[in-house]
Design a protein around this motif. Structure first.
Motif, mmCIF file in Angstrom:
data_model
loop_
_atom_site.group_PDB
_atom_site.id
_atom_site.type_symbol
_atom_site.label_atom_id
_atom_site.label_comp_id
_atom_site.label_asym_id
_atom_site.label_seq_id
_atom_site.Cartn_x
_atom_site.Cartn_y
_atom_site.Cartn_z
ATOM 1 N N GLY A 60 0.795 -1.227 0.000
ATOM 2 C CA GLY A 60 0.000 0.000 0.000
ATOM 3 C C GLY A 60 0.823 1.270 0.000
ATOM 4 N N ILE A 61 2.107 1.168 -0.327
ATOM 5 C CA ILE A 61 2.988 2.340 -0.360
ATOM 6 C C ILE A 61 3.219 2.723 -1.820
ATOM 7 C CG2 ILE A 61 5.246 3.274 0.276
ATOM 8 C CD1 ILE A 61 5.342 0.984 2.418
ATOM 9 N N GLU A 125 -13.071 0.985 -8.684
ATOM 10 C CA GLU A 125 -13.925 -0.197 -8.835
ATOM 11 C C GLU A 125 -13.211 -1.306 -9.607
ATOM 12 O OE1 GLU A 125 -17.573 1.214 -10.586
ATOM 13 O OE2 GLU A 125 -18.175 2.232 -8.732
ATOM 14 N N ARG A 126 -12.514 -0.930 -10.667
ATOM 15 C CA ARG A 126 -11.805 -1.936 -11.457
ATOM 16 C C ARG A 126 -10.676 -2.579 -10.655
ATOM 17 N NH1 ARG A 126 -10.983 0.177 -17.660
ATOM 18 N NH2 ARG A 126 -13.167 0.042 -18.325
ATOM 19 N N VAL A 127 -9.910 -1.755 -9.957
ATOM 20 C CA VAL A 127 -8.794 -2.290 -9.168
ATOM 21 C C VAL A 127 -9.326 -3.142 -8.024
ATOM 22 C CG1 VAL A 127 -6.818 -1.678 -7.692
ATOM 23 C CG2 VAL A 127 -7.205 -0.451 -9.845
ATOM 24 N N GLN A 128 -10.378 -2.683 -7.391
ATOM 25 C CA GLN A 128 -11.001 -3.436 -6.294
ATOM 26 C C GLN A 128 -11.506 -4.797 -6.779
ATOM 27 O OE1 GLN A 128 -10.997 -2.424 -3.180
ATOM 28 N NE2 GLN A 128 -12.334 -3.936 -2.263
ATOM 29 N N LEU A 139 -4.142 2.468 -3.500
ATOM 30 C CA LEU A 139 -3.161 3.303 -4.213
ATOM 31 C C LEU A 139 -3.763 4.082 -5.383
ATOM 32 C CD1 LEU A 139 0.050 1.078 -4.232
ATOM 33 C CD2 LEU A 139 -0.546 2.987 -2.728
ATOM 34 N N VAL A 140 -5.041 3.887 -5.651
ATOM 35 C CA VAL A 140 -5.658 4.591 -6.779
ATOM 36 C C VAL A 140 -5.524 6.101 -6.625
ATOM 37 C CG1 VAL A 140 -7.880 5.108 -7.898
ATOM 38 C CG2 VAL A 140 -7.207 2.729 -7.473
ATOM 39 N N GLU A 141 -5.785 6.615 -5.449
ATOM 40 C CA GLU A 141 -5.710 8.070 -5.247
ATOM 41 C C GLU A 141 -4.309 8.605 -5.548
ATOM 42 O OE1 GLU A 141 -7.132 11.657 -5.089
ATOM 43 O OE2 GLU A 141 -8.421 9.909 -4.854
ATOM 44 N N SER A 142 -3.271 7.856 -5.165
ATOM 45 C CA SER A 142 -1.899 8.305 -5.441
ATOM 46 C C SER A 142 -1.620 8.337 -6.940
ATOM 47 C CB SER A 142 -0.878 7.424 -4.719
ATOM 48 O OG SER A 142 -0.821 6.125 -5.284
ATOM 49 N N GLN A 143 -2.243 7.447 -7.682
ATOM 50 C CA GLN A 143 -2.075 7.438 -9.136
ATOM 51 C C GLN A 143 -2.643 8.733 -9.738
ATOM 52 O OE1 GLN A 143 -1.732 4.060 -11.486
ATOM 53 N NE2 GLN A 143 -0.033 4.207 -10.058
ATOM 54 N N PHE A 144 -3.825 9.113 -9.283
ATOM 55 C CA PHE A 144 -4.429 10.356 -9.785
ATOM 56 C C PHE A 144 -3.657 11.585 -9.312
ATOM 57 C CE2 PHE A 144 -7.874 7.531 -10.819
ATOM 58 C CZ PHE A 144 -8.356 8.059 -12.005
ATOM 59 N N ALA A 145 -3.062 11.519 -8.129
ATOM 60 C CA ALA A 145 -2.257 12.642 -7.634
ATOM 61 C C ALA A 145 -1.037 12.862 -8.529
ATOM 62 C CB ALA A 145 -1.825 12.385 -6.187
#
Length: 182
Positions: A60-61, A125-128, A139-145
């Motif tokens: 999760g890092i 949703e896709r990753v989940q 980690l999805v949010e970090s990708q968008f960041a």
């Protein structure tokens, strides 16, 4: 004949391609289908992550620029080696930041990016919903960041990742037909 469509693979010279975007956008599915359509070699960018990167993400890092540097260089070198022997190449790589794409282009000046764009919710949703992948939905949010969509001055096409794979492949192939090969 391509496995996906039963139609002959396209012939001709195409520039090397990276199918890019955030986690869950469909890079592998679209990239492998496009490679079949073009008669190209497919390079799965995730396969080039060193074990420490995979362990980091699985925990999760998010990766930072330093962790991505060697991975990007390895992908760039793999694409360059294959194109040097005359292969058409379709690779996957998140290529989230402009400087990452510039780094990939340093060994591959004709590189074209296909940006599979989708929103945070669809990505999450896709990753989940996928199993057996090291990237957790946390980690999805970090990708968008980190995401810096390609600019008008980059050789790139934005595609709606929610469209059917066959449609995305057709749109990508049409775009690539108008670009000079390697």
């Amino acid at each position: 004949m391509t496995e996906a469509t039963g139609k002959p693979a396209e012939t001709g010279r195409f520039p090397p391609v990276i199918v890019m975007g955030v986690a869950g956008c469909g890079k592998t599915e679209v990239g492998s289908a496009l490679a079949r359509k073009l008669g190209a070699e497919f390079v799965e960018g995730d396969a080039f992550h060193p074990p420490e990167n995979i362990a980091r993400m699985a925990s999760g890092i998010p990766l930072d620029d330093e962790h991505r540097a060697g991975w990007l260089d390895t992908i760039a070198a793999e694409i360059a080696a294959r194109t040097a022997r005359g292969a058409t190449v379709v690779a996957t790589c998140s290529a989230l930041k402009r400087r990452y794409r510039d780094r990939l282009c340093s060994l591959n000046p004709n590189l074209v990016f296909l940006h599979l764009a989708l929103d945070r919710q669809a990505s999450w949703e896709r990753v989940q919903g996928r199993g057996g992948h090291f990237m957790p939905s946390s980690l999805v949010e970090s990708q968008f960041a980190d995401l810096e969509p390609p600019s008008a001055d980059e050789a790139a096409l934005r595609l709606d990742a929610l469209l059917p794979v066959d449609t995305l492949v057709e749109q990508a192939a049409a775009f690539l037909r108008g670009r000079p090969g390697t």
